[in-house]
Design an enzyme around this catalytic site. Structure first.
Site, PDB file in Angstrom:
ATOM      1  N   CYS A 110       0.865  -1.187   0.000  1.00 23.82           N
ATOM      2  CA  CYS A 110       0.000   0.000   0.000  1.00 23.82           C
ATOM      3  C   CYS A 110       0.897   1.231   0.000  1.00 23.82           C
ATOM      4  O   CYS A 110       2.002   1.198   0.539  1.00 23.82           O
ATOM      5  CB  CYS A 110      -0.860  -0.016   1.271  1.00 23.82           C
ATOM      6  SG  CYS A 110      -1.996   1.381   1.399  1.00 23.82           S
ATOM      7  N   CYS A 114      -0.128   5.082   6.267  1.00 24.91           N
ATOM      8  CA  CYS A 114      -0.672   5.306   7.619  1.00 24.91           C
ATOM      9  C   CYS A 114       0.342   4.794   8.645  1.00 24.91           C
ATOM     10  O   CYS A 114       0.894   3.706   8.503  1.00 24.91           O
ATOM     11  CB  CYS A 114      -2.020   4.590   7.779  1.00 24.91           C
ATOM     12  SG  CYS A 114      -3.263   5.231   6.656  1.00 24.91           S
ATOM     13  N   CYS A 117       0.082   1.252  10.473  1.00 28.62           N
ATOM     14  CA  CYS A 117      -0.348   0.108   9.657  1.00 28.62           C
ATOM     15  C   CYS A 117       0.846  -0.658   9.092  1.00 28.62           C
ATOM     16  O   CYS A 117       1.733  -0.069   8.464  1.00 28.62           O
ATOM     17  CB  CYS A 117      -1.242   0.622   8.516  1.00 28.62           C
ATOM     18  SG  CYS A 117      -1.839  -0.706   7.470  1.00 28.62           S
ATOM     19  N   CYS A 331      -3.044  -6.174  10.872  1.00 23.43           N
ATOM     20  CA  CYS A 331      -3.241  -6.323   9.427  1.00 23.43           C
ATOM     21  C   CYS A 331      -1.908  -6.411   8.697  1.00 23.43           C
ATOM     22  O   CYS A 331      -1.059  -5.551   8.871  1.00 23.43           O
ATOM     23  CB  CYS A 331      -3.846  -5.019   8.916  1.00 23.43           C
ATOM     24  SG  CYS A 331      -5.512  -5.068   8.495  1.00 23.43           S
TER      25      CYS A 331
HETATM   26  N1  SAH Z   1      -6.792   1.324   3.125  1.00 23.73           N
HETATM   27  C1  SAH Z   1      -8.060   1.115   3.706  1.00 23.73           C
HETATM   28  C2  SAH Z   1      -8.354  -0.314   4.133  1.00 23.73           C
HETATM   29  C3  SAH Z   1      -7.265  -1.107   4.823  1.00 23.73           C
HETATM   30  S1  SAH Z   1      -7.015  -1.017   6.529  1.00 23.73           S
HETATM   31  C4  SAH Z   1      -8.293   2.069   4.847  1.00 23.73           C
HETATM   32  O1  SAH Z   1      -7.393   2.828   5.184  1.00 23.73           O
HETATM   33  O2  SAH Z   1      -9.402   2.120   5.369  1.00 23.73           O
HETATM   34  C5  SAH Z   1      -8.506  -1.354   7.384  1.00 23.73           C
HETATM   35  C6  SAH Z   1      -8.628  -0.569   8.658  1.00 23.73           C
HETATM   36  O3  SAH Z   1      -7.694  -0.999   9.669  1.00 23.73           O
HETATM   37  C7  SAH Z   1      -8.367   0.912   8.484  1.00 23.73           C
HETATM   38  O4  SAH Z   1      -9.275   1.649   9.241  1.00 23.73           O
HETATM   39  C8  SAH Z   1      -6.976   1.065   9.029  1.00 23.73           C
HETATM   40  O5  SAH Z   1      -6.710   2.399   9.351  1.00 23.73           O
HETATM   41  C9  SAH Z   1      -7.010   0.125  10.199  1.00 23.73           C
HETATM   42  N2  SAH Z   1      -5.711  -0.327  10.684  1.00 23.73           N
HETATM   43  C10 SAH Z   1      -4.601  -0.628  10.000  1.00 23.73           C
HETATM   44  N3  SAH Z   1      -3.604  -1.015  10.803  1.00 23.73           N
HETATM   45  C11 SAH Z   1      -4.098  -0.969  12.050  1.00 23.73           C
HETATM   46  C12 SAH Z   1      -3.554  -1.239  13.337  1.00 23.73           C
HETATM   47  N4  SAH Z   1      -2.296  -1.622  13.485  1.00 23.73           N
HETATM   48  N5  SAH Z   1      -4.366  -1.069  14.404  1.00 23.73           N
HETATM   49  C13 SAH Z   1      -5.645  -0.683  14.246  1.00 23.73           C
HETATM   50  N6  SAH Z   1      -6.210  -0.394  13.082  1.00 23.73           N
HETATM   51  C14 SAH Z   1      -5.445  -0.523  11.982  1.00 23.73           C
END
Ligand code: SAH
Length: 416
Positions: A110, A114, A117, A331
């Site tokens: 990706c 973020c 993530c 994730c």
């Molecule tokens: N790119 C998309 C979908 C993928 S992530 C998005 O940003 O929505 C799915 C969700 O999990 C998103 O809300 C993301 O911000 C959250 N997420 C990712 N890693 C995380 C983590 N380590 N702890 C909690 N939430 C997380």
């Protein structure tokens, strides 16, 4: 396009005409691929041999399962699949009372960055084809023999950064003649690519849009999500209002709670102020810490407290139920650790291979090393095949490994 599993019925009909066959064959092929979930033309027994032969020019996408982890607590399963180009992706099967839900990836890696993530750490490799998104669901249904009733596009990747393929995926997934999953049982999660939210709204689909908000204001959102530098929260919220207006579907806001960053009373108050007029629902997710970052998850108490504060303002809130907490990494972590192990293997080089086949007193055979230590793997492997002949494999009691770092930065290794 030769990717047959990404073709709509109409496109398949055209293909049949091109191949000199009857258009009604399209429906049969579509049903084999999307309803019976077969992975080869040989299984399509109602097609003529000659048509099956011609179709071999159009490879059937079929993911290979590399690994699966099963939760002993609730049966949640994390799958690792290999794509035809060798890339790997992750999907999750969650078993609820109301049915089975599969969380799929939309990209390999990706590029949204973020901060909390794991999926984004190696950047974006490529977008997934519609067939590769579909096949995550198909393989899980075929492997378990259990029907999948709900799909969430919340795995690795930003689905709206793969917009055309996402739309095609949705159409095939929800169309009659395939798995025919109701659009209402589909959720697509986005970090907030504003122009694409408008495009999606105009499609007037009945799926749920989940918006990753994670902060009550722009300053805090920018700290967590680089995309917030491109689109302000006002713009994101306006796009969400538009989505509701066009589709009548209530927005889900995802809010990952990070201790000391976005979980205070003030944060809850500010967030309420911005979304209380909206037809929405907030899903609180205690952040899942990843080893590359120092974010700490909010305490149970802080999460409850945050929920109560929002509810007092009339906002609908749930705390995301943790599924498969015993197999849980955040994730994308299963994929990441698999790739690290693969990389460790591919980085191994023969740094020294000497006196092979000679009679020797001194042993200096093969030395393999990895550039960096990875996980708990050693970064140096030595294969000294003993002192030759019948004692091969034995280690001489006086054998020593000598290592010197040279000025050039190279390592000198000697076994004697
Ligand atoms: N790119 C998309 C979908 C993928 S992530 C998005 O940003 O929505 C799915 C969700 O999990 C998103 O809300 C993301 O911000 C959250 N997420 C990712 N890693 C995380 C983590 N380590 N702890 C909690 N939430 C997380």
């Amino acid at each position: 396009m030769t990717d047959i599993k990404s073709m709509t019925i109409d496109e398949l009909k055209k293909l049949m005409t091109t191949l000199g066959d009857k258009p009604f064959r399209a429906k049969q092929i579509y049903s084999w691929l999307h309803e019976h979930l077969v992975t080869s033309y040989d299984e399509m027994t109602n097609l003529s041999k000659s048509l099956r032969e011609k179709l071999k020019e159009y490879p059937v996408t079929a993911l290979k399962m590399v690994d699966v982890q099963t939760s002993r607590i609730d049966g949640t399963q994390k799958y690792l699949f290999r794509l035809s180009d060798g890339n790997v992706i992750e999907s999750v099967l969650m078993r609820y009372k109301h049915g089975n839900s599969v969380c799929i990836s939309s990209q390999v890696g990706c590029r949204m960055g973020c901060r909390f993530c794991a999926s984004t750490i190696g950047g974006l490799t490529r977008c997934l084809l519609p067939s590769e998104m579909l096949d995550q669901i198909y393989r899980i249904q075929a492997l378990t023999g259990e029907r999948v009733s709900n799909v969430v596009v919340m795995g690795t990747g930003e689905p709206l950064d793969n917009y055309e393929n996402l739309l095609r995926f949705i159409h095939i997934l929800t169309e009659e003649g395939g798995l025919h999953i109701s659009q209402r049982n589909l959720t697509v999660s986005t970090c907030g690519l504003v122009p694409k939210i408008y495009d999606l709204a105009k499609e007037k689909l009945q799926m749920t849009l989940a918006l990753s908000l994670h902060a009550p204001n722009d300053v805090k959102r920018r700290e967590l999500m680089p995309i917030a530098n491109k689109y302000s929260m006002d713009e994101v919220l306006e796009a969400c209002r538009y989505y509701f207006k066009e589709t009548g579907r209530r927005i889900t806001f995802e809010y990952s709670l990070v201790a000391g960053v976005n979980d205070s009373d003030e944060d809850a108050r500010e967030l309420s102020g911005r979304i209380r007029d909206m037809n929405c629902h907030v899903n609180l997710i205690p952040v899942n810490p990843i080893k590359e970052r120092s974010f700490v998850r909010s305490t149970r108490q802080a999460v409850e407290n945050f929920k109560i504060k929002l509810e007092k303002c009339g906002i609908n809130v749930t705390i995301r139920r943790e599924m498969g907490s015993d197999i849980d990494g955040a994730c994308g972590q299963l994929r990441k650790s698999y790739m690290e192990k693969q990389k460790a293997r591919s980085d191994m080089r023969i740094y020294s291979a000497t006196d092979v086949g000679q009679k020797r007193k001194m042993n200096q055979d093969y030395v393999f090393a990895t550039a960096d230590p990875v996980g708990n793997l050693p970064n140096l492997f030595v294969v000294a095949d003993g002192m030759g002949g019948h004692n091969a494999g034995d280690m001489h009691p006086l054998m020593r490994l000598h290592l010197w770092w040279r000025k050039s930065g190279r390592m000198r290794i000697l076994i004697r």
